[in-house]
Design an enzyme around this catalytic site. Structure first.
Site, short mmCIF file in Angstrom:
data_model
loop_
_atom_site.label_atom_id
_atom_site.label_comp_id
_atom_site.label_asym_id
_atom_site.label_seq_id
_atom_site.Cartn_x
_atom_site.Cartn_y
_atom_site.Cartn_z
N CYS A 172 -53.66 39.09 -77.37
CA CYS A 172 -52.88 38.05 -76.71
C CYS A 172 -53.77 36.85 -76.43
O CYS A 172 -54.98 36.90 -76.63
CB CYS A 172 -52.34 38.57 -75.38
SG CYS A 172 -51.46 40.12 -75.53
N ARG A 224 -52.75 33.73 -81.61
CA ARG A 224 -53.19 35.04 -81.09
C ARG A 224 -51.99 35.97 -80.83
O ARG A 224 -52.18 37.12 -80.43
CB ARG A 224 -54.00 34.86 -79.81
CG ARG A 224 -55.30 34.10 -80.02
CD ARG A 224 -56.08 34.02 -78.74
NE ARG A 224 -56.46 35.33 -78.27
CZ ARG A 224 -57.58 35.96 -78.60
NH1 ARG A 224 -58.43 35.39 -79.42
NH2 ARG A 224 -57.85 37.14 -78.10
N TRP A 267 -49.13 39.35 -77.75
CA TRP A 267 -49.07 40.17 -78.96
C TRP A 267 -48.86 41.58 -78.44
O TRP A 267 -49.76 42.19 -77.89
CB TRP A 267 -50.39 40.06 -79.73
CG TRP A 267 -50.45 40.91 -80.95
CD1 TRP A 267 -51.02 42.13 -81.07
CD2 TRP A 267 -49.95 40.57 -82.24
NE1 TRP A 267 -50.88 42.58 -82.35
CE2 TRP A 267 -50.23 41.67 -83.08
CE3 TRP A 267 -49.26 39.47 -82.75
CZ2 TRP A 267 -49.87 41.67 -84.42
CZ3 TRP A 267 -48.90 39.48 -84.07
CH2 TRP A 267 -49.20 40.57 -84.90
N ASN A 309 -55.35 40.19 -71.61
CA ASN A 309 -55.47 40.44 -73.04
C ASN A 309 -56.34 41.68 -73.20
O ASN A 309 -57.46 41.70 -72.68
CB ASN A 309 -56.12 39.24 -73.73
CG ASN A 309 -56.54 39.55 -75.14
OD1 ASN A 309 -55.89 40.33 -75.84
ND2 ASN A 309 -57.64 38.96 -75.58
N GLY A 310 -55.85 42.69 -73.88
CA GLY A 310 -56.64 43.91 -74.08
C GLY A 310 -55.75 45.14 -73.95
O GLY A 310 -54.52 45.04 -74.00
N GLU A 324 -58.54 49.36 -103.47
CA GLU A 324 -58.47 48.25 -102.52
C GLU A 324 -59.48 47.15 -102.87
O GLU A 324 -59.16 45.96 -102.80
CB GLU A 324 -58.69 48.77 -101.08
CG GLU A 324 -58.67 47.72 -100.00
CD GLU A 324 -57.40 46.89 -99.92
OE1 GLU A 324 -56.40 47.21 -100.58
OE2 GLU A 324 -57.43 45.86 -99.21
N LYS A 339 -58.36 43.27 -103.74
CA LYS A 339 -58.91 42.10 -103.04
C LYS A 339 -59.45 41.09 -104.04
O LYS A 339 -59.15 39.91 -103.96
CB LYS A 339 -60.06 42.50 -102.09
CG LYS A 339 -59.69 43.24 -100.82
CD LYS A 339 -59.03 42.40 -99.77
CE LYS A 339 -57.56 42.35 -99.95
NZ LYS A 339 -56.69 43.34 -99.44
N GLU A 357 -56.59 39.48 -106.10
CA GLU A 357 -55.60 38.61 -105.42
C GLU A 357 -56.22 37.30 -104.91
O GLU A 357 -55.53 36.30 -104.84
CB GLU A 357 -54.83 39.34 -104.33
CG GLU A 357 -55.62 39.82 -103.15
CD GLU A 357 -54.78 40.58 -102.13
OE1 GLU A 357 -53.54 40.52 -102.18
OE2 GLU A 357 -55.39 41.24 -101.27
N HIS A 377 -60.83 58.39 -120.07
CA HIS A 377 -59.57 58.61 -120.82
C HIS A 377 -58.90 57.28 -121.13
O HIS A 377 -57.70 57.12 -120.94
CB HIS A 377 -58.62 59.51 -120.02
CG HIS A 377 -59.22 60.85 -119.73
ND1 HIS A 377 -59.41 61.81 -120.69
CD2 HIS A 377 -59.70 61.38 -118.58
CE1 HIS A 377 -59.96 62.88 -120.16
NE2 HIS A 377 -60.15 62.65 -118.87
N LYS A 393 -47.92 36.63 -97.03
CA LYS A 393 -48.44 37.62 -96.08
C LYS A 393 -47.44 38.75 -95.89
O LYS A 393 -47.81 39.91 -95.79
CB LYS A 393 -48.72 36.90 -94.75
CG LYS A 393 -49.36 37.78 -93.70
CD LYS A 393 -50.84 37.91 -93.96
CE LYS A 393 -51.47 39.03 -93.19
NZ LYS A 393 -52.64 39.59 -93.88
C1 G6P Z 1 -48.09 41.58 -99.26
C2 G6P Z 1 -49.43 41.12 -98.70
C3 G6P Z 1 -50.44 42.28 -98.73
C4 G6P Z 1 -49.88 43.49 -98.02
C5 G6P Z 1 -48.51 43.90 -98.56
C6 G6P Z 1 -47.85 44.95 -97.69
O1 G6P Z 1 -48.23 41.83 -100.61
O2 G6P Z 1 -49.92 40.01 -99.43
O3 G6P Z 1 -51.66 41.87 -98.12
O4 G6P Z 1 -50.77 44.56 -98.13
O5 G6P Z 1 -47.64 42.75 -98.57
O6 G6P Z 1 -47.62 44.38 -96.44
P1 G6P Z 1 -47.33 45.22 -95.14
O7 G6P Z 1 -47.05 44.17 -94.09
O8 G6P Z 1 -46.14 46.07 -95.43
O9 G6P Z 1 -48.54 46.01 -94.84
#
Ligand code: G6P
Length: 609
Positions: free
Chosen positions: A2, A28, A75, A101-102, A481, A485, A488, A504, A604
Site C-alpha cells: 500500500c 503502490r 493494495w 502498509n505491511g 521461464e 523472459k 518476450e 531428440h 500485463k
Molecule cells: C500475460 C503476461 C505474462 C503473464 C501471463 C499470465 O501474458 O504478459 O507476464 O505471465 O499473462 O498472467 P497472470 O496474470 O494470469 O499470471
C-alpha cells in the site's frame, strides 16, 4: 504493497496535499483510498473502495478540515477491497486513526485477545488491531503519551509495517513506525511529511530522511524526532538532498520497472513467508482429498505450476497435472468432475484463458482454488479458497517478482500437504523450512554478487540469433521461464526443453558458438545433466551455466557461468536459479536497445481468449 502519506502544515489544509500525494503513490495499489485529519479536537475521516479519482468524485477528498492528517491507498492483503476495509482504521472510541502498509502476522491472536477485552472490530484487516492495541494501552495506563502507547503496541506486532497514527489525545502529532516496510520523512520550512516513497512528496520538498527498521518517528510542528523501538533511544539523522526527477523517483532510481522489480524480490519473498497459516492449511485440505489435481495457468504463472508439480510430487507424493489455461477445456473439459480440484494460478486474477478453465471446472462441480496477486480480482471471487501471493503491484509487463512469489507460496503449500500426508520426516520439514526462510537473503546475495557478471554475459551474446535453455527435473520449469523472459523482452527467438529431450531433435540446430544456457543445481539430475552439457559442447555450443557456487566440474565445461549460493534444496532451486535468467533477459533487452518494461504486442493482463 500500500501507499501511506501524511503531513503537518504550518498553514493551510492538509487534505488536498494528502490527496495529491496519494495520487502520486497510486502505483503502490488502488483498491481503496482514505484520509483522516484532526481539527478542533475532532477526528475527520473520508474513505471508500475503488480508485482515488472515483472516491474523490463521490466524497471530495479535499474537503476535510485541519492542517494535520494521514492518508492511504490500498493494495488489499487481508480483507476484500471494500469500503469497510479501507484505511484509516480507528479504535472503538473513534479517537485514534491508523494507516498501515505491511502485513501483521499475529493479528488473529491479537484480535482475539482484544475482543476478549471488549474491543469491537469493524473490518477484516490486520491493521485494525493496531488502533485497538494503542487504545488498550492508553486505557490501562492513562499517563502514557501517544508515542509511548504506539511504542508498546508495535512491540507486540510480528510482521512488516510502516504505520502512522493520529489521535485526538495529542492532536498536534503524527507517530510513525517502521519494520520491513518503507518509510521516509520529507521536510521543508512550511511542513513535515511522511510517506511510503519519495515520489509522494518530491514536488513539495527534496529534503528526505530515510527511516530504518525498528525506528519510531514523532512528527510535530517543531520537526521530527527518531527513536529506537527496542529501547526508545534517540537517533539523530540529517535530511539528505534528493536529486531525482519524479519519474526516477517512482522507479526508485532504477532505469526500468523490471530491474526495480527484480531487485524487490528479496522483500517480496519475505512477505510470502508471512502467509496466514489457517488459509494455507485450509487450501491444503482440497488437493489432499481430490481424485485428481490440476494446476492451471498461463505464461509465467504456468511455469510456476510446472515447478509446483515437481514440488507436490517430491514433497507430498501427490501427482498433479500442470495445464496451460487455454488448453484446459479441450484437454479435460469433459472429464473434470466433482472429485477434481483445480488450483488456478494468476498474478492478475483476470487472465481470460485461466478464468475460462475455472468456469468450465466450476460448471462440472470441481473445487476451484486460487493463487493470485490481486485480492478482489475475478479469480478470488470464483475460488472456494484463495491465497494472496503478496508481491505488491508489478508494473513491468514481464513477470519477475510475481513468479518467485508464486513459487514461494506453492512450495509452502507443498510442504503443508507433505505434513498432512505424513510423507516427509520432521527433520526434513525443519531443514526445508529453514532453507526457505533464508531464500530472501540468498536471492539478495545473487543480485548483489552476480548482476555485473550477467551484464557482461549479455554484452557478449547480445547479437546471438537464438538461445537454448535446458534443465532437468524441476529446473525444466526454470529453463522455460528463462527462455520466455529472453524471448518476450529482448525479442531473441529461444527454445527451452527438458535437457534429456534435447537430443531428440533440438540438438540438430546446434553449431559453433550457439549459446546454450544450462540450469545446474546440485541435485540428483546433475550427473545426467553433465552428459547433456558435454553433448552440446562436443557440437561447438557456447555453454552458459547457472551453477552452485564452487561447482568446479561444470565451471571447467562452461564458457560462462553465474553462481548461486551453495546448499539450496532441489525443490526450492527455481527461486534462486531463475534470478540470473531474469537479469540476463533484462540486460539483453537493454543491450539490443529495447525497453524491457513495455515489450511490443504484449499486455500485463490478457483478458481476451
Ligand atoms: C500475460 C503476461 C505474462 C503473464 C501471463 C499470465 O501474458 O504478459 O507476464 O505471465 O499473462 O498472467 P497472470 O496474470 O494470469 O499470471
Amino acid at each position: 504493497m500500500c501507499g501511506i502519506f501524511g503531513c503537518i502544515l504550518k498553514n493551510g489544509n492538509a487534505a488536498p496535499i494528502i490527496h495529491a500525494a496519494l495520487k502520486r503513490l497510486e502505483y503502490r495499489g488502488y483498491d481503496s483510498v482514505g484520509e483522516a485529519t484532526l481539527y478542533n479536537g475532532r477526528l475527520y475521516i473520508k474513505k471508500d473502495q475503488g480508485k482515488i479519482d472515483e472516491a474523490h468524485k463521490i466524497h471530495n477528498l479535499d474537503d476535510l478540515p485541519g492542517n494535520l492528517g494521514v492518508g492511504h491507498t490500498r493494495w488489499a492483503t487481508h480483507g476484500a477491497p471494500l469500503e469497510v476495509n479501507a484505511h484509516p482504521h480507528v479504535d472503538c472510541s473513534k479517537q485514534i486513526a491508523v494507516v498501515h502498509n505491511g502485513i501483521i502476522e499475529n493479528f488473529a491472536e491479537l484480535k482475539l485477545e482484544l475482543e476478549n477485552r471488549g474491543h469491537v472490530f469493524i473490518s477484516k484487516t490486520d491493521t485494525e488491531v493496531i488502533a485497538h492495541l494503542i487504545e488498550e494501552n492508553l486505557k490501562t495506563n492513562p499517563s502514557l503519551g501517544l508515542a509511548e502507547a504506539v511504542l508498546e503496541a508495535v512491540g507486540r506486532l510480528d510482521g512488516s509495517y510502516a504505520i502512522a497514527v493520529i489521535s485526538t489525545k495529542e492532536p498536534d502529532k503524527i507517530i510513525c513506525a517502521r519494520n520491513e516496510s518503507p518509510l521516509v520523512i520529507g521536510v521543508n520550512e512550511n511542513a513535515i511529511y511522511f510517506a511510503s516513497d519519495i515520489p509522494a512528496f518530491l514536488p513539495l520538498t527534496n529534503r528526505a530522511v530515510m527511516i530504518e527498521d525498528g525506528e519510531l518517528v514523532i512528527l510535530s510542528r517543531k520537526g521530527f524526532e527518531i527513536r529506537k523501538i527496542a529501547d526508545s533511544g534517540a537517533v539523530s539523522r540529517e535530511p539528505k538532498l534528493i536529486d531525482w526527477t519524479s519519474e526516477m523517483a517512482v522507479k526508485k532510481g532504477y532505469p526500468h520497472f523490471m530491474l526495480k522489480e527484480i531487485h524487490e524480490q528479496p522483500a517480496c519473498l519475505r512477505n510470502t513467508l508471512r502467509l496466514q497459516e489457517h488459509y494455507l492449511e485450509l487450501m491444503a485440505t482440497f488437493p489432499d482429498r481430490a481424485r485428481e489435481v490440476f494446476l492451471v495457468a498461463c505464461g509465467t504463472s504456468y511455469h510456476a505450476c510446472l515447478a509446483a508439480s515437481y514440488m507436490f510430487s517430491k514433497l507430498a507424493f501427490l501427482a498433479t497435472y500442470p495445464v496451460i489455461g487455454s488448453e484446459f477445456v479441450e484437454q479435460h473439459g469433459k472429464s473434470v468432475n466433482i472429485d477434481s480440484t483445480i488450483l488456478a494460478v494468476s498474478q492478475s486474477g483476470e487472465t481470460a484463458d485461466t478464468l475460462a478453465a475455472v468456469n468450465c471446472a466450476r460448471q462440472r462441480a470441481a473445487t476451484v482454488l486460487g493463487l493470485t496477486n490481486a485480492i478482489g480480482s475475478t479469480l478470488t471471487r470464483v475460488s472456494r479458497v484463495y491465497l494472496g501471493q503478496q508481491s505488491g503491484p508489478e508494473i513491468g509487463v514481464a513477470a519477475t517478482k510475481t513468479f518467485t512469489s508464486q513459487l514461494s507460496v506453492l512450495v509452502q503449500l507443498a510442504l503443508r500437504l507433505a505434513k498432512k500426508r505424513g510423507k516427509v520426516s520432521q527433520d526434513e520439514m525443519d531443514f526445508l523450512a529453514e532453507k526457505l526462510e533464508k531464500l530472501p537473503d540468498t536471492v539478495e546475495t545473487i543480485i548483489r554478487g552476480q548482476e555485473e557478471k550477467v551484464k557482461q554475459i549479455a554484452k557478449k551474446y547480445k547479437d546471438a540469433k537464438t538461445f537454448f535453455f535446458l534443465g532437468r527435473g524441476v529446473s525444466t520449469a526454470t529453463a522455460y521461464e528463462g527462455r520466455l523472459k529472453l524471448m518476450e523482452i529482448a525479442y531473441v527467438p529461444a527454445i527451452a526443453f527438458p535437457a534429456g529431450e534435447s537430443k531428440h531433435g533440438p540438438i540438430s540446430l546446434v553449431e559453433h558458438g550457439f549459446p546454450v544456457v544450462f540450469i545446474c543445481p546440485k541435485d540428483e539430475t546433475r550427473k545426467t545433466l553433465m552428459s547433456n552439457i558435454m553433448e552440446m559442447k562436443a557440437r561447438g555450443a557456447s555453454i552458459i551455466a547457472v551453477i552452485e557456487e564452487g561447482d568446479e566440474e561444470i565451471k571447467k565445461l562452461a564458457d560462462d557461468y553465474v553462481e548461486v549460493p551453495k546448499g539450496i534444496p532441489e525443490v526450492l532451486s527455481p527461486i534462486p536459479f531463475v534470478v540470473p535468467l531474469q537479469l540476463l533477459a533484462y540486460y539483453m533487452a537493454v543491450e539490443r536497445g529495447h525497453n524491457p518494461d513495455t515489450p511490443r504486442n504484449l499486455a500485463k493482463s490478457v483478458t481476451v481468449k
